[in-house]
Design a protein around this motif. Sequence first.
Motif, mmCIF file in Angstrom:
data_model
loop_
_atom_site.group_PDB
_atom_site.id
_atom_site.type_symbol
_atom_site.label_atom_id
_atom_site.label_comp_id
_atom_site.label_asym_id
_atom_site.label_seq_id
_atom_site.Cartn_x
_atom_site.Cartn_y
_atom_site.Cartn_z
ATOM 1 N N ALA A 50 5.380 -8.378 -8.999
ATOM 2 C CA ALA A 50 5.780 -6.983 -9.134
ATOM 3 C C ALA A 50 7.256 -6.928 -9.521
ATOM 4 C CB ALA A 50 5.570 -6.235 -7.820
ATOM 5 N N SER A 63 0.832 -1.210 0.000
ATOM 6 C CA SER A 63 0.000 0.000 0.000
ATOM 7 C C SER A 63 0.866 1.261 0.000
ATOM 8 C CB SER A 63 -0.947 0.001 1.194
ATOM 9 O OG SER A 63 -0.220 -0.073 2.398
ATOM 10 N N GLN A 78 0.177 -13.026 -9.152
ATOM 11 C CA GLN A 78 0.435 -11.592 -9.144
ATOM 12 C C GLN A 78 1.887 -11.341 -8.754
ATOM 13 O OE1 GLN A 78 -1.972 -9.213 -9.935
ATOM 14 N NE2 GLN A 78 -3.143 -11.000 -10.553
ATOM 15 N N GLY A 124 2.056 1.581 -3.635
ATOM 16 C CA GLY A 124 0.893 1.851 -4.476
ATOM 17 C C GLY A 124 1.157 1.679 -5.956
ATOM 18 N N ASP A 125 0.825 2.699 -6.721
ATOM 19 C CA ASP A 125 0.954 2.645 -8.181
ATOM 20 C C ASP A 125 2.401 2.676 -8.653
ATOM 21 O OD1 ASP A 125 -1.771 2.527 -8.424
ATOM 22 O OD2 ASP A 125 -2.018 4.685 -8.718
ATOM 23 N N LEU A 126 3.350 2.898 -7.753
ATOM 24 C CA LEU A 126 4.759 2.935 -8.151
ATOM 25 C C LEU A 126 5.300 1.547 -8.466
ATOM 26 C CD1 LEU A 126 6.156 5.568 -5.640
ATOM 27 C CD2 LEU A 126 5.442 5.900 -8.006
ATOM 28 N N PRO A 162 7.688 9.693 -6.517
ATOM 29 C CA PRO A 162 6.800 10.775 -6.929
ATOM 30 C C PRO A 162 7.517 12.111 -7.049
ATOM 31 C CG PRO A 162 5.949 9.649 -4.967
ATOM 32 C CD PRO A 162 7.282 9.067 -5.281
ATOM 33 N N MET A 217 5.446 -1.667 -10.505
ATOM 34 C CA MET A 217 5.030 -2.196 -11.798
ATOM 35 C C MET A 217 4.576 -3.634 -11.566
ATOM 36 S SD MET A 217 7.157 -2.574 -15.350
ATOM 37 C CE MET A 217 7.580 -0.852 -15.360
ATOM 38 N N GLN A 218 3.328 -3.928 -11.914
ATOM 39 C CA GLN A 218 2.747 -5.229 -11.617
ATOM 40 C C GLN A 218 2.419 -5.993 -12.888
ATOM 41 O OE1 GLN A 218 -0.425 -4.917 -8.648
ATOM 42 N NE2 GLN A 218 0.345 -2.887 -8.150
#
Length: 125
Positions: A75, A57, A73, A60-62, A113, A64-65
């Motif tokens: 990353a 969490s 799943q 997050g979007d950082l 970010p 790469m999945q």
Amino acid sequence: MVRQLGAGAYTYLPLGFRVLNKVVSIIREEMNAAGALELLMPALQPIELWQESGRFSTFGDLLMQVTLSGNHQMALGPTHEEVITDLVRDLVRSYKQLPITLYQIQTKFATSPGRGSGSCGPASS
């Protein structure tokens, strides 16, 4: 020596690649002299390790999945703390096996970010 291909992606030209290999060689020699053990961990890591550590969490979007066959799943790991923790948890059974120093030298991809772009290059972890 080094040519940027895109945000965070670089091509090491012959001279830059020789310099990189020399630096890696020096680091490897010093780590081995200190009694450290080199290993190579996978770049693709199970999402479950990231969820277990609580950092899924956080990143997050950082992260790469990707989804592999069988709905696994994974990353692209920007770091290997989760992997090395899982490895040591499974292999070290007694305090008599400690202390142990493990390291790897591997190309990494990381983004944050604040930078707005990724960086890709050699890293020791």
